[in-house]
Design a protein around this motif. Structure first.
Motif, mmCIF file in Angstrom:
data_model
loop_
_atom_site.group_PDB
_atom_site.id
_atom_site.type_symbol
_atom_site.label_atom_id
_atom_site.label_comp_id
_atom_site.label_asym_id
_atom_site.label_seq_id
_atom_site.Cartn_x
_atom_site.Cartn_y
_atom_site.Cartn_z
ATOM 1 N N ILE A 5 14.822 -9.488 40.602
ATOM 2 C CA ILE A 5 14.780 -10.899 40.198
ATOM 3 C C ILE A 5 14.456 -11.777 41.398
ATOM 4 O O ILE A 5 13.629 -12.685 41.313
ATOM 5 C CB ILE A 5 16.119 -11.318 39.550
ATOM 6 N N LYS A 6 15.097 -11.506 42.524
ATOM 7 C CA LYS A 6 14.846 -12.299 43.731
ATOM 8 C C LYS A 6 13.390 -12.197 44.173
ATOM 9 O O LYS A 6 12.758 -13.196 44.521
ATOM 10 C CB LYS A 6 15.761 -11.851 44.868
ATOM 11 N N SER A 7 12.860 -10.985 44.154
ATOM 12 C CA SER A 7 11.475 -10.817 44.596
ATOM 13 C C SER A 7 10.502 -11.472 43.615
ATOM 14 O O SER A 7 9.509 -12.070 44.039
ATOM 15 C CB SER A 7 11.144 -9.344 44.786
ATOM 16 N N ILE A 8 10.782 -11.387 42.331
ATOM 17 C CA ILE A 8 9.921 -12.044 41.346
ATOM 18 C C ILE A 8 9.962 -13.545 41.527
ATOM 19 O O ILE A 8 8.929 -14.218 41.472
ATOM 20 C CB ILE A 8 10.321 -11.645 39.909
ATOM 21 N N VAL A 11 7.750 -14.582 44.378
ATOM 22 C CA VAL A 11 6.340 -14.556 43.995
ATOM 23 C C VAL A 11 6.016 -15.726 43.077
ATOM 24 O O VAL A 11 4.968 -16.366 43.211
ATOM 25 C CB VAL A 11 5.980 -13.207 43.316
ATOM 26 N N LEU A 12 6.935 -16.038 42.145
ATOM 27 C CA LEU A 12 6.714 -17.163 41.236
ATOM 28 C C LEU A 12 6.604 -18.483 41.998
ATOM 29 O O LEU A 12 5.782 -19.337 41.662
ATOM 30 C CB LEU A 12 7.840 -17.252 40.201
ATOM 31 N N LYS A 13 7.406 -18.631 43.026
ATOM 32 C CA LYS A 13 7.334 -19.851 43.837
ATOM 33 C C LYS A 13 5.980 -19.954 44.539
ATOM 34 O O LYS A 13 5.359 -21.024 44.564
ATOM 35 C CB LYS A 13 8.458 -19.867 44.864
ATOM 36 N N ARG A 44 2.560 -16.340 35.914
ATOM 37 C CA ARG A 44 3.868 -16.993 36.013
ATOM 38 C C ARG A 44 4.657 -16.813 34.725
ATOM 39 O O ARG A 44 5.871 -16.571 34.748
ATOM 40 C CB ARG A 44 3.709 -18.475 36.335
ATOM 41 N N LYS A 45 3.981 -16.922 33.602
ATOM 42 C CA LYS A 45 4.651 -16.756 32.313
ATOM 43 C C LYS A 45 5.223 -15.341 32.183
ATOM 44 O O LYS A 45 6.380 -15.171 31.775
ATOM 45 C CB LYS A 45 3.664 -17.033 31.178
ATOM 46 N N LYS A 46 4.452 -14.341 32.561
ATOM 47 C CA LYS A 46 4.924 -12.958 32.515
ATOM 48 C C LYS A 46 6.106 -12.751 33.461
ATOM 49 O O LYS A 46 7.066 -12.053 33.133
ATOM 50 C CB LYS A 46 3.805 -11.990 32.876
#
Length: 91
Positions: A25-28, A31-33, A69-71
């Motif tokens: 979750i943290k890594s995602i 990446v999302l940021k 981002r949605k995924k």
């Protein structure tokens, strides 16, 4: 082994799965940021000069970033719900 040691090993094993999910979750989120920042910069470029030669390319990139981002957000939600289910099963 005694029951206490077995329970401790089981708890560590189950917590490892949860911690792995939290790390994912943290890594995602990281990446999302980055994707969000990239999306903002592309939008600014497009808004400043909408008649650019590469406007279509920028819009395609924006669409791809939006989909990614949605995924990513969906994956974070799935992981969070999985963590909650695991915690509720333990209790």
């Amino acid at each position: 082994m005694k029951m206490k040691k077995l329970m401790e090993r089981l708890t560590r094993f189950l917590d490892a799965d949860t911690s792995t999910q939290q790390n994912e979750i943290k890594s995602i989120r990281k990446v999302l940021k980055e994707l969000k920042d990239k999306e903002r910069s592309l939008r600014e470029k497009l808004e400043k000069n909408p008649r650019r030669e590469d406007a279509d390319e920028l819009q395609i990139k924006l669409d791809v970033i939006y989909a990614q981002r949605k995924k990513g957000l969906e994956r974070v939600q799935v992981l969070k719900s999985s963590i909650k289910e695991t915690k509720s099963k333990k209790d």
